[in-house]
Write a protein that holds these residues in place. Structure first.
Motif, PDB file in Angstrom:
ATOM      1  N   UNK A  93       6.555  16.379   3.715  1.00 20.44           N
ATOM      2  CA  UNK A  93       5.134  16.095   3.498  1.00 20.44           C
ATOM      3  C   UNK A  93       4.779  14.684   3.963  1.00 20.44           C
ATOM      4  N   UNK A  94       3.549  14.537   4.396  1.00 18.78           N
ATOM      5  CA  UNK A  94       2.945  13.219   4.592  1.00 18.78           C
ATOM      6  C   UNK A  94       2.047  12.962   3.389  1.00 18.78           C
ATOM      7  N   UNK A  95       2.045  11.738   2.898  1.00 17.48           N
ATOM      8  CA  UNK A  95       1.090  11.328   1.869  1.00 17.48           C
ATOM      9  C   UNK A  95       0.253  10.203   2.459  1.00 17.48           C
ATOM     10  N   UNK A  96      -1.050  10.382   2.424  1.00 21.57           N
ATOM     11  CA  UNK A  96      -1.984   9.416   2.993  1.00 21.57           C
ATOM     12  C   UNK A  96      -3.163   9.250   2.047  1.00 21.57           C
ATOM     13  N   UNK A  97      -3.928   8.175   2.238  1.00 25.26           N
ATOM     14  CA  UNK A  97      -5.101   7.981   1.395  1.00 25.26           C
ATOM     15  C   UNK A  97      -6.294   8.736   1.988  1.00 25.26           C
ATOM     16  N   UNK A  98      -7.404   8.688   1.294  1.00 24.87           N
ATOM     17  CA  UNK A  98      -8.591   9.457   1.685  1.00 24.87           C
ATOM     18  C   UNK A  98      -9.168   9.016   3.028  1.00 24.87           C
ATOM     19  N   UNK A  99      -8.907   7.786   3.461  1.00 23.78           N
ATOM     20  CA  UNK A  99      -9.467   7.275   4.714  1.00 23.78           C
ATOM     21  C   UNK A  99      -8.569   7.493   5.925  1.00 23.78           C
ATOM     22  N   UNK A 146      -2.886  13.988  -0.349  1.00 20.53           N
ATOM     23  CA  UNK A 146      -3.827  12.869  -0.418  1.00 20.53           C
ATOM     24  C   UNK A 146      -3.504  12.110  -1.699  1.00 20.53           C
ATOM     25  N   UNK A 147      -3.323  10.790  -1.580  1.00 18.55           N
ATOM     26  CA  UNK A 147      -2.864  10.025  -2.740  1.00 18.55           C
ATOM     27  C   UNK A 147      -3.564   8.676  -2.832  1.00 18.55           C
ATOM     28  N   UNK A 148      -3.478   8.112  -4.010  1.00 17.67           N
ATOM     29  CA  UNK A 148      -3.827   6.712  -4.249  1.00 17.67           C
ATOM     30  C   UNK A 148      -2.847   6.197  -5.297  1.00 17.67           C
ATOM     31  N   UNK A 149      -3.094   5.029  -5.844  1.00 14.20           N
ATOM     32  CA  UNK A 149      -2.165   4.425  -6.804  1.00 14.20           C
ATOM     33  C   UNK A 149      -2.019   5.217  -8.093  1.00 14.20           C
ATOM     34  N   UNK A 150      -2.989   6.050  -8.394  1.00 20.16           N
ATOM     35  CA  UNK A 150      -3.058   6.654  -9.714  1.00 20.16           C
ATOM     36  C   UNK A 150      -2.694   8.135  -9.739  1.00 20.16           C
ATOM     37  N   UNK A 151      -2.700   8.777  -8.586  1.00 20.52           N
ATOM     38  CA  UNK A 151      -2.396  10.198  -8.558  1.00 20.52           C
ATOM     39  C   UNK A 151      -2.457  10.724  -7.139  1.00 20.52           C
ATOM     40  N   UNK A 152      -2.355  12.038  -7.026  1.00 21.18           N
ATOM     41  CA  UNK A 152      -2.356  12.663  -5.707  1.00 21.18           C
ATOM     42  C   UNK A 152      -2.748  14.122  -5.841  1.00 21.18           C
ATOM     43  N   UNK A 153      -3.059  14.713  -4.691  1.00 15.26           N
ATOM     44  CA  UNK A 153      -3.424  16.125  -4.614  1.00 15.26           C
ATOM     45  C   UNK A 153      -2.688  16.758  -3.444  1.00 15.26           C
ATOM     46  N   UNK A 154      -2.079  17.894  -3.692  1.00 13.77           N
ATOM     47  CA  UNK A 154      -1.414  18.642  -2.633  1.00 13.77           C
ATOM     48  C   UNK A 154      -2.487  19.371  -1.830  1.00 13.77           C
ATOM     49  N   UNK A 196       0.804  -1.230   0.000  1.00 13.52           N
ATOM     50  CA  UNK A 196       0.000   0.000   0.000  1.00 13.52           C
ATOM     51  C   UNK A 196       0.839   1.283   0.000  1.00 13.52           C
ATOM     52  N   UNK A 197       1.906   1.335   0.767  1.00 12.01           N
ATOM     53  CA  UNK A 197       2.761   2.525   0.792  1.00 12.01           C
ATOM     54  C   UNK A 197       3.408   2.785  -0.553  1.00 12.01           C
ATOM     55  N   UNK A 198       3.766   1.713  -1.269  1.00 11.42           N
ATOM     56  CA  UNK A 198       4.357   1.863  -2.599  1.00 11.42           C
ATOM     57  C   UNK A 198       3.318   2.377  -3.596  1.00 11.42           C
ATOM     58  N   UNK A 199       2.083   1.987  -3.394  1.00  5.75           N
ATOM     59  CA  UNK A 199       1.016   2.497  -4.259  1.00  5.75           C
ATOM     60  C   UNK A 199       0.828   3.993  -4.056  1.00  5.75           C
ATOM     61  N   UNK A 200       0.840   4.420  -2.793  1.00  7.93           N
ATOM     62  CA  UNK A 200       0.751   5.853  -2.508  1.00  7.93           C
ATOM     63  C   UNK A 200       1.934   6.589  -3.130  1.00  7.93           C
ATOM     64  N   UNK A 201       3.134   6.016  -2.992  1.00 10.94           N
ATOM     65  CA  UNK A 201       4.348   6.652  -3.530  1.00 10.94           C
ATOM     66  C   UNK A 201       4.243   6.825  -5.042  1.00 10.94           C
ATOM     67  N   UNK A 202       3.647   5.852  -5.726  1.00 15.84           N
ATOM     68  CA  UNK A 202       3.491   5.976  -7.178  1.00 15.84           C
ATOM     69  C   UNK A 202       2.569   7.143  -7.521  1.00 15.84           C
ATOM     70  N   UNK A 203       1.460   7.259  -6.801  1.00 18.59           N
ATOM     71  CA  UNK A 203       0.548   8.378  -7.039  1.00 18.59           C
ATOM     72  C   UNK A 203       1.213   9.717  -6.750  1.00 18.59           C
ATOM     73  N   UNK A 204       2.005   9.766  -5.666  1.00 17.59           N
ATOM     74  CA  UNK A 204       2.733  10.983  -5.314  1.00 17.59           C
ATOM     75  C   UNK A 204       3.733  11.337  -6.410  1.00 17.59           C
ATOM     76  N   UNK A 205       4.494  10.355  -6.877  1.00 13.83           N
ATOM     77  CA  UNK A 205       5.494  10.610  -7.922  1.00 13.83           C
ATOM     78  C   UNK A 205       4.828  11.130  -9.196  1.00 13.83           C
ATOM     79  N   UNK A 206       3.670  10.621  -9.521  1.00 11.90           N
ATOM     80  CA  UNK A 206       2.940  11.113 -10.694  1.00 11.90           C
ATOM     81  C   UNK A 206       2.549  12.575 -10.513  1.00 11.90           C
ATOM     82  N   UNK A 207       2.035  12.908  -9.330  1.00 14.62           N
ATOM     83  CA  UNK A 207       1.651  14.287  -9.058  1.00 14.62           C
ATOM     84  C   UNK A 207       2.862  15.215  -9.147  1.00 14.62           C
ATOM     85  N   UNK A 208       3.953  14.798  -8.501  1.00 18.06           N
ATOM     86  CA  UNK A 208       5.159  15.626  -8.502  1.00 18.06           C
ATOM     87  C   UNK A 208       5.699  15.820  -9.916  1.00 18.06           C
ATOM     88  N   UNK A 209       5.682  14.766 -10.716  1.00 18.76           N
ATOM     89  CA  UNK A 209       6.133  14.897 -12.114  1.00 18.76           C
ATOM     90  C   UNK A 209       5.265  15.911 -12.850  1.00 18.76           C
TER      91      UNK A 209
END
Length: 158
Positions: A87-93, A107-115, A16-29
């Protein structure tokens, strides 16, 4: 959902943490950053995502998949000396009130994130910044080479 029904299911990171990281990396890119997952800034520390902004700031994002993951983390304060913004990255729950004040929130998930909340700036010393930038470049280059060269970085087939 099985991989036969969704061919992209096998491409999701396992943890799960790696999934969040992928969404974060997409947002940052998308913000023009150069993001690198699972970076070791010093012995005994491994940040989930480190990123260089277009302005040259260094951000660290620590991904927490659940309350237990956050409560068991005893190392995160050591990451503060390796970034301009944390920053902390966490899911919606995730219960946001658990997170310490004075840090950014994504706030992140596997597919993206929002600052959600910008982290305050705490500028790194020049010597530390220089060393971190060199280390990030070396690690990034080694990972790219490992992806594009079947002999890998050691020169031996794996």
């Amino acid at each position: 959902m099985n991989s036969a029904a969704d061919p992209t299911a096998d491409l999701l990171p396992a943890l799960p943490g790696q999934r969040l990281a992928r969404g974060v990396a997409r947002m940052l890119a998308g913000l023009g950053h150069a993001a690198l997952p699972e970076f070791v800034p010093a012995g005994g520390l491994r940040v989930d995502v480190i990123s260089i902004t277009p302005r040259g700031e260094i951000w660290v994002v620590e991904c927490k998949s659940c309350r237990a993951d956050f409560v068991s983390d005893r190392k995160w304060q050591g990451y503060l000396q390796f970034c301009d913004r944390f920053f902390w990255a966490v899911d919606a729950d995730f219960p946001e009130d658990l997170l310490p004040q004075g840090s950014g929130l994504i706030r992140a998930d596997s597919w993206g994130a929002e600052l959600v909340r910008m982290a305050p700036e705490s500028r790194l010393a020049g010597a530390r910044r220089s060393r971190l930038l060199r280390d990030i470049a070396r690690v990034s280059t080694a990972r790219l080479l490992a992806l594009t060269d079947p002999m890998g970085i050691s020169g031996a087939a794996s």
